[in-house]
Motif scaffolding. Structure first.
Motif, PDB file in Angstrom:
ATOM      1  N   GLU A   1       0.802  -1.232   0.000  1.00 46.03           N
ATOM      2  CA  GLU A   1       0.000   0.000   0.000  1.00 46.03           C
ATOM      3  C   GLU A   1       0.837   1.285   0.000  1.00 46.03           C
TER       4      GLU A   1
ATOM      5  N   ASN B   1      -0.565   3.640  -2.632  1.00 39.49           N
ATOM      6  CA  ASN B   1      -1.757   4.334  -2.129  1.00 39.49           C
ATOM      7  C   ASN B   1      -1.370   5.421  -1.137  1.00 39.49           C
TER       8      ASN B   1
ATOM      9  N   SER C   1     -12.466  -1.257   4.309  1.00 34.90           N
ATOM     10  CA  SER C   1     -11.317  -0.491   3.808  1.00 34.90           C
ATOM     11  C   SER C   1     -11.655   0.238   2.512  1.00 34.90           C
TER      12      SER C   1
ATOM     13  N   LYS D   1     -10.762   4.152   1.130  1.00 34.10           N
ATOM     14  CA  LYS D   1     -10.141   4.455  -0.175  1.00 34.10           C
ATOM     15  C   LYS D   1     -11.050   5.351  -1.002  1.00 34.10           C
TER      16      LYS D   1
ATOM     17  N   PHE E   1      -2.416   3.558   7.296  1.00 33.38           N
ATOM     18  CA  PHE E   1      -2.648   2.295   6.586  1.00 33.38           C
ATOM     19  C   PHE E   1      -2.425   1.099   7.518  1.00 33.38           C
TER      20      PHE E   1
ATOM     21  N   ALA F   1       2.402   1.160   5.900  1.00 29.49           N
ATOM     22  CA  ALA F   1       2.725   1.536   4.514  1.00 29.49           C
ATOM     23  C   ALA F   1       3.804   2.614   4.454  1.00 29.49           C
TER      24      ALA F   1
END
Lengths: 263, 263
Positions: free
Chosen positions: A125, A128, B41, B45, B84, B88
Motif C-alpha cells: 500500500e 496508495n 477499507s 479508499k 494504513f 505503509a
C-alpha cells in the motif's frame, strides 16, 4: 459459445492492457516537461542502472567479442580471410549484439528490479500512501526510471561495444595472430555512420521498453507477495520479447534509412 | 463534512458496497466494523479518492469528489490523513523522510522547520528517538505509530485509520488506541476507524483523554453516555450497512447479524 466468450474476453483484456500501457507511457513522458521533476530520484536511478550494471555489461561485451572472433576463425580461414576478423567482430557487435545483449541483460537486472520494487510498493500500500500524501506515483516513480534507463542504456551499450571490440582484439592478436594494427583498421573501416546511429538509437528504444514494461507490470501487481514474484517474471519475459521484436523493426528501419545516413 | 449518498462499488464484477449512505460530522469519530471482506477499507479508499464508485456521490465539505481528477484531489487529500493497515511506510526513506514526506513534497518549509515539525509529530507518538531509523529497523507497532505521525503531518482535519491495531500484541494495541483517543479528545480531529477488533472499538467509544495539572495525559472510562454522542458505529454486512448508531445502541441491537458480531 463458450469458446467465443473466452476468446472475446481475451481480446478485450489485451486491448485494455495495450490501452493502459499506452496511457501510462504518455503520462510518464508528459511528466518530463512539467514540474515538479524529481532530479534526485533520476540521478539515483541513473547510478543504480548505469554504475550498477557496468560490470555485467562489460563482461557480456568482452566475452561476446571474444566468442565472435573465435567462431569467425573457422569460416574465414576457409576463404583465407582471417585478416577480416576485426571487420566481422565490429559489425556483429556494434550493429547487433552490443545493443541487444546489453538490453537483454538490463531487462533481467533492471526490468526485474523495477517490477519487484513497484510491485512490493503496490501490495504494501505504499503507492496508495503516496497518492494519499498528494504525490503522483507516475511522476515520482515511473518518469525517473524511464529517463534514467533511456539515458544510461546507450552509455552502457557503448561500453559493451568497446569492450566487445577489445575481447575480439585479444583473440585476434593472441590466438589468430593478426596484427593489432590490421584488426583495428579493418574494424574501423567496416563501420559506417548508420552503424553508429543504430548503436545509439536502439538502446534508447530498448531502454524505454524495459523501464516502461517493468513499471507497468509492477504497478499492476495483484495477489500479495506471490503476485510480486509473478510480476517480476512477467516483466523480464515481456521486456525481453519486446526488445527482440523492436530490434527486428528497428533493423528494417535502419537498413531503409542507411543510404541516406551514409551519404 | 463527509457524506456518502447511495454509493455502489464493485471489483471484477463482484459488488463490494451496495447503496451505502452515511454522514460524518466535524469532530465525530465513526467506527466502521464488519467481517473481513465486508467493504470497510473500500470506504476509506473512496473517501481519499484512491478508487471511484460505480454510482452514488461522496461529498467532502459539500463538494462531490467522485468526478474530481487526480490533480484536483490533491487539495482534498491535504485535509485528510490516512493510517494504513501495516503502516505503509516508504521502505527507501528514513523515519524522518517518511514523517516529513508531505512537507518535503510541498517544498514550502525550510529544512530546520521540517526537522522541528517531524520531531514534534514523532514526540506525539513517543518515537522521537527513531528519527534516523529505516522502516526495516522498526517493529510492527512502531511502524503503525510512525504511520500515525506521518498521517498527522500538515494537521489534517480528518484522520482515517485502516485496521491500525490488527495483528498487534495487547500492549502495543493499547498504545495505538490511546494515540487515537488523544487525537480525538486533545486535537479535535474527526476520525474514521475501520476495524474488526471490537475490543479496540469499545475502548475508543468508552474512554476519553484529559490533561492533568502537570501536563500529563490521563485516560478515563466514560460513565455517562454524553460523550458517546460524538462516536458512532456502522456495521457492514456484505457491503450493506446493517446497523448505524452509538455504542449503547450497538450493544442493545437485536438484529441477528449484529448480535452474532457483538457476542
Amino acid at each position: 459459445m463458450r469458446v467465443f466468450n473466452v476468446l472475446s474476453r481475451a481480446v478485450v483484456s489485451s486491448i485494455q492492457t495495450i490501452q493502459s500501457y499506452t496511457l501510462l507511457s504518455v503520462r510518464a513522458v508528459a511528466n518530463i516537461f512539467s514540474r515538479p521533476v524529481y532530479w534526485r530520484e533520476i540521478v539515483l536511478q541513473m547510478d543504480r542502472i548505469g554504475v550498477g550494471s557496468l560490470t555485467i555489461v562489460a563482461l557480456t561485451g568482452f566475452f561476446t567479442g571474444a566468442v565472435m572472433a573465435i567462431q569467425s576463425e573457422g569460416a574465414l580461414r576457409r576463404y583465407g580471410a582471417v585478416g577480416m576478423t576485426g571487420q566481422l567482430v565490429a559489425l556483429t557487435v556494434i550493429r547487433e549484439l552490443g545493443p541487444v545483449l546489453s538490453a537483454l541483460m538490463l531487462a533481467g537486472r533492471i526490468g526485474a528490479g523495477i517490477a519487484s520494487e513497484l510491485g512490493s510498493m503496490v501490495v504494501s500500500e505504499q503507492i496508495n500512501a503516496m497518492r494519499a500524501l498528494g504525490t503522483d506515483p507516475i511522476r515520482r516513480l515511473v518518469t525517473p526510471r524511464i529517463l534514467a534507463m533511456v539515458l544510461m542504456l546507450p552509455v552502457l551499450t557503448i561500453v559493451c561495444d568497446a569492450i566487445g571490440m577489445v575481447g575480439g582484439w585479444i583473440i585476434a592478436v593472441y590466438k589468430l595472430l593478426i596484427s593489432s594494427n590490421q584488426y583495428w583498421s579493418d574494424a574501423l573501416n567496416a563501420l559506417q555512420f548508420s552503424d553508429l546511429v543504430g548503436t545509439l538509437v536502439k538502446p534508447v528504444v530498448f531502454g524505454f521498453i524495459i523501464a516502461m514494461t517493468g513499471c507497468y507490470v509492477g504497478l499492476s501487481t495483484t495477489g500479495g507477495t506471490e503476485g510480486v514474484g509473478r510480476s517480476t517474471t512477467r516483466a523480464v519475459v515481456s521486456a525481453s520479447i519486446m526488445v527482440i521484436v523492436a530490434d527486428f523493426f528497428l533493423n528494417n528501419l535502419l537498413i531503409y534509412f542507411a543510404p541516406l545516413m551514409n551519404r | 463534512m463527509i457524506e456518502f449518498r447511495a454509493v455502489d462499488k464493485s471489483f471484477n464484477d463482484e459488488t463490494v458496497l451496495r447503496q451505502v449512505s452515511f454522514r460524518i460530522r466535524p469532530g465525530e469519530t465513526k467506527i466502521i466494523v464488519g467481517a473481513s471482506g465486508s467493504g470497510k477499507s473500500t470506504i476509506l479508499k473512496l473517501i481519499l479518492g484512491l478508487i471511484r464508485p460505480e454510482s452514488g456521490q461522496i461529498l467532502i465539505e459539500g463538494r462531490d469528489i467522485t468526478a474530481l481528477g487526480e490533480e484536483e484531489m490533491v487539495s482534498v487529500r491535504r485535509q485528510i490523513g490516512m493510517v494504513f493497515q501495516e503502516g505503509a511506510l516508504f521502505d527507501s526513506l528514513s523515519v524522518r523522510e517518511n514523517v516529513g514526506y508531505r512537507f518535503f513534497e510541498e517544498g514550502t518549509m525550510e529544512e530546520a522547520e521540517i526537522e522541528q515539525e517531524v520531531l514534534r509529530l514523532l514526540g506525539f507518538v513517543g518515537l522521537a528517538e527513531a528519527i534516523d531509523k529505516m522502516p526495516a529497523e522498526l517493529s510492527g507497532g512502531m511502524k503503525r505509530r510512525v504511520g500515525i505521525a506521518r498521517a498527522l503531518a500538515g494537521s489534517p482535519r480528518v484522520v482515517l485509520y485502516d485496521e491500525p491495531t490488527a495483528g498487534l500484541d495487547p500492549i502495543t494495541k493499547r498504545t495505538i488506541v490511546e494515540l487515537m483517543i488523544k487525537l480525538r479528545d486533545l486535537e479535535g480531529v474527526t476520525s474514521v476507524f475501520v476495524t474488526h477488533d471490537l475490543q479496540a472499538a469499545t475502548t475508543i467509544a468508552s474512554e476519553f483523554a484529559t490533561v492533568d495539572g502537570e501536563g500529563r495525559v490521563r485516560f478515563s472510562r466514560e460513565k455517562a453516555p454524553r460523550r458517546l454522542l460524538n462516536i458512532n458505529f456502522i456495521l457492514l454486512e456484505n457491503g450493506r450497512i446493517c446497523f448505524e448508531g452509538n455504542h449503547q445502541q450497538l450493544m442493545d441491537c437485536e438484529i441477528p447479524y449484529v448480535r452474532r458480531f457483538v457476542d
